[in-house]
Design a protein around this motif. Structure first.
Motif, PDB file in Angstrom:
ATOM      1  N   PRO A  29      38.668  34.021  22.580  1.00 56.98           N
ATOM      2  CA  PRO A  29      37.857  33.080  21.565  1.00 56.98           C
ATOM      3  C   PRO A  29      36.939  34.267  21.244  1.00 56.98           C
ATOM      4  CG  PRO A  29      38.669  32.117  23.069  1.00 56.98           C
ATOM      5  CD  PRO A  29      38.730  32.881  23.840  1.00 56.98           C
ATOM      6  N   SER A  30      36.298  34.245  19.765  1.00 63.86           N
ATOM      7  CA  SER A  30      34.783  35.119  19.254  1.00 63.86           C
ATOM      8  C   SER A  30      33.585  34.927  20.453  1.00 63.86           C
ATOM      9  CB  SER A  30      34.796  34.939  18.035  1.00 63.86           C
ATOM     10  OG  SER A  30      34.605  33.332  17.844  1.00 63.86           O
ATOM     11  N   THR A  31      33.913  33.252  21.018  1.00 59.10           N
ATOM     12  CA  THR A  31      32.405  33.150  21.729  1.00 59.10           C
ATOM     13  C   THR A  31      32.478  33.546  23.703  1.00 59.10           C
ATOM     14  OG1 THR A  31      33.278  30.916  22.034  1.00 59.10           O
ATOM     15  CG2 THR A  31      31.341  31.505  19.871  1.00 59.10           C
ATOM     16  N   LEU A  32      33.867  34.545  23.751  1.00 61.18           N
ATOM     17  CA  LEU A  32      33.762  34.365  24.744  1.00 61.18           C
ATOM     18  C   LEU A  32      33.806  36.157  25.090  1.00 61.18           C
ATOM     19  CD1 LEU A  32      36.381  32.078  26.554  1.00 61.18           C
ATOM     20  CD2 LEU A  32      33.860  31.984  26.815  1.00 61.18           C
ATOM     21  N   ARG A  33      33.403  36.587  26.273  1.00 58.78           N
ATOM     22  CA  ARG A  33      33.403  38.921  26.576  1.00 58.78           C
ATOM     23  C   ARG A  33      33.827  38.558  28.077  1.00 58.78           C
ATOM     24  NH1 ARG A  33      29.924  42.051  28.870  1.00 58.78           N
ATOM     25  NH2 ARG A  33      30.218  43.894  27.699  1.00 58.78           N
ATOM     26  N   LEU A  34      34.800  39.000  27.465  1.00 56.24           N
ATOM     27  CA  LEU A  34      35.120  39.996  29.593  1.00 56.24           C
ATOM     28  C   LEU A  34      34.530  41.166  29.650  1.00 56.24           C
ATOM     29  CD1 LEU A  34      37.124  39.463  32.161  1.00 56.24           C
ATOM     30  CD2 LEU A  34      39.095  40.104  30.508  1.00 56.24           C
ATOM     31  N   GLY A  35      33.642  40.736  31.148  1.00 49.75           N
ATOM     32  CA  GLY A  35      33.198  42.602  30.878  1.00 49.75           C
ATOM     33  C   GLY A  35      33.478  42.853  32.146  1.00 49.75           C
ATOM     34  N   LEU A  36      33.245  44.435  32.838  1.00 51.02           N
ATOM     35  CA  LEU A  36      33.497  44.557  34.220  1.00 51.02           C
ATOM     36  C   LEU A  36      32.492  45.618  33.825  1.00 51.02           C
ATOM     37  CD1 LEU A  36      36.298  45.399  35.698  1.00 51.02           C
ATOM     38  CD2 LEU A  36      36.690  47.413  34.401  1.00 51.02           C
ATOM     39  N   THR A  37      32.617  45.998  36.242  1.00 43.90           N
ATOM     40  CA  THR A  37      32.114  46.377  36.597  1.00 43.90           C
ATOM     41  C   THR A  37      31.864  46.892  37.948  1.00 43.90           C
ATOM     42  OG1 THR A  37      28.607  46.902  36.396  1.00 43.90           O
ATOM     43  CG2 THR A  37      30.241  44.698  36.597  1.00 43.90           C
ATOM     44  N   VAL A  38      30.778  47.866  38.743  1.00 42.73           N
ATOM     45  CA  VAL A  38      31.327  47.837  39.696  1.00 42.73           C
ATOM     46  C   VAL A  38      30.730  47.466  40.405  1.00 42.73           C
ATOM     47  CG1 VAL A  38      31.115  50.567  41.201  1.00 42.73           C
ATOM     48  CG2 VAL A  38      31.980  50.862  38.781  1.00 42.73           C
ATOM     49  N   VAL A  39      30.917  47.061  41.486  1.00 43.50           N
ATOM     50  CA  VAL A  39      29.675  46.412  42.593  1.00 43.50           C
ATOM     51  C   VAL A  39      30.088  47.310  43.733  1.00 43.50           C
ATOM     52  CG1 VAL A  39      30.346  44.492  41.499  1.00 43.50           C
ATOM     53  CG2 VAL A  39      31.997  45.169  43.353  1.00 43.50           C
ATOM     54  N   LEU A  40      28.828  46.868  45.023  1.00 43.47           N
ATOM     55  CA  LEU A  40      28.669  47.523  46.374  1.00 43.47           C
ATOM     56  C   LEU A  40      29.194  46.509  46.940  1.00 43.47           C
ATOM     57  CD1 LEU A  40      25.620  50.258  45.202  1.00 43.47           C
ATOM     58  CD2 LEU A  40      28.295  51.179  45.403  1.00 43.47           C
ATOM     59  N   GLY A  41      29.703  46.913  48.459  1.00 46.03           N
ATOM     60  CA  GLY A  41      29.666  46.280  49.205  1.00 46.03           C
ATOM     61  C   GLY A  41      30.825  45.907  50.216  1.00 46.03           C
ATOM     62  N   THR A  42      30.556  45.159  51.020  1.00 45.07           N
ATOM     63  CA  THR A  42      32.143  44.612  51.365  1.00 45.07           C
ATOM     64  C   THR A  42      32.674  43.533  50.821  1.00 45.07           C
ATOM     65  OG1 THR A  42      30.705  44.915  53.481  1.00 45.07           O
ATOM     66  CG2 THR A  42      32.699  46.583  52.856  1.00 45.07           C
ATOM     67  N   ALA A  65      34.449  38.989  41.847  1.00 40.39           N
ATOM     68  CA  ALA A  65      34.120  40.415  42.327  1.00 40.39           C
ATOM     69  C   ALA A  65      34.890  40.566  43.428  1.00 40.39           C
ATOM     70  CB  ALA A  65      32.430  40.615  42.521  1.00 40.39           C
ATOM     71  N   LEU A  66      35.581  41.667  44.013  1.00 40.79           N
ATOM     72  CA  LEU A  66      35.914  42.512  45.012  1.00 40.79           C
ATOM     73  C   LEU A  66      35.723  43.862  44.810  1.00 40.79           C
ATOM     74  CD1 LEU A  66      37.781  41.816  47.896  1.00 40.79           C
ATOM     75  CD2 LEU A  66      39.661  41.959  46.705  1.00 40.79           C
ATOM     76  N   ALA A  67      35.301  44.855  45.751  1.00 40.56           N
ATOM     77  CA  ALA A  67      34.617  45.730  45.228  1.00 40.56           C
ATOM     78  C   ALA A  67      36.143  46.444  44.836  1.00 40.56           C
ATOM     79  CB  ALA A  67      33.958  46.053  47.057  1.00 40.56           C
ATOM     80  N   PRO A  68      35.912  47.264  44.236  1.00 37.95           N
ATOM     81  CA  PRO A  68      34.622  48.194  43.955  1.00 37.95           C
ATOM     82  C   PRO A  68      34.610  47.342  42.569  1.00 37.95           C
ATOM     83  CG  PRO A  68      36.461  49.411  43.005  1.00 37.95           C
ATOM     84  CD  PRO A  68      36.946  48.070  44.688  1.00 37.95           C
ATOM     85  N   PHE A  69      35.971  46.879  41.959  1.00 38.96           N
ATOM     86  CA  PHE A  69      35.067  45.925  41.144  1.00 38.96           C
ATOM     87  C   PHE A  69      34.411  45.194  40.540  1.00 38.96           C
ATOM     88  CE2 PHE A  69      38.191  48.778  40.227  1.00 38.96           C
ATOM     89  CZ  PHE A  69      37.884  50.205  39.653  1.00 38.96           C
ATOM     90  N   SER A  70      33.729  43.902  39.562  1.00 39.13           N
ATOM     91  CA  SER A  70      33.145  42.506  39.596  1.00 39.13           C
ATOM     92  C   SER A  70      33.836  42.265  37.956  1.00 39.13           C
ATOM     93  CB  SER A  70      31.743  42.771  39.086  1.00 39.13           C
ATOM     94  OG  SER A  70      31.892  41.152  39.209  1.00 39.13           O
ATOM     95  N   TRP A  71      34.742  41.508  37.692  1.00 40.28           N
ATOM     96  CA  TRP A  71      34.768  40.655  36.519  1.00 40.28           C
ATOM     97  C   TRP A  71      33.991  39.871  36.065  1.00 40.28           C
ATOM     98  CZ3 TRP A  71      39.154  43.023  33.853  1.00 40.28           C
ATOM     99  CH2 TRP A  71      39.708  43.769  34.178  1.00 40.28           C
ATOM    100  N   THR A  72      33.407  40.381  34.855  1.00 39.02           N
ATOM    101  CA  THR A  72      32.148  38.861  34.531  1.00 39.02           C
ATOM    102  C   THR A  72      33.140  37.937  32.889  1.00 39.02           C
ATOM    103  OG1 THR A  72      31.529  40.307  32.917  1.00 39.02           O
ATOM    104  CG2 THR A  72      31.181  39.495  35.500  1.00 39.02           C
TER     105      THR A  72
END
Length: 92
Positions: A29-42, A65-72
């Motif tokens: 839907p246009s009011t949602l955004r799927l993002g991806l970023t890198v995370v640190l830690g285990t 989130a599960l290193a190395p990525f985080s989905w938002t």
């Protein structure tokens, strides 16, 4: 992310998300955004909707989130902005 979205409220508000999951290629839907970023830690983490407010505005998002990525999954309703420092993986 849909599983931790507070007792199916996410699916009640956005019933088209079931189609997004079951039928590849269906747009969000246009009011949602799927993002991806890198995370640190285990450590892995799942969050139900979280509100992050700062002087630039308010962001509401769900995270898996599960290193190395985080989905938002950010909510882009009026008055809200997308989560900064994440790549829009759907190109919206």
């Amino acid at each position: 992310m849909m599983d931790v979205a507070v007792h199916d409220r996410l699916l009640r508000r956005y019933p088209e998300l079931t189609k997004v999951v079951r039928q590849p290629g269906t747009p969000l839907p246009s009011t949602l955004r799927l993002g991806l970023t890198v995370v640190l830690g285990t450590r892995a983490r799942l969050s139900s909707p979280v509100c992050r407010a700062d002087p630039e505005g308010c962001v509401v998002f769900i995270e898996a989130a599960l290193a190395p990525f985080s989905w938002t999954l950010s909510f882009l309703e009026p008055g809200l902005r997308s989560l900064p420092h994440t790549a829009d993986v759907l190109g919206g």
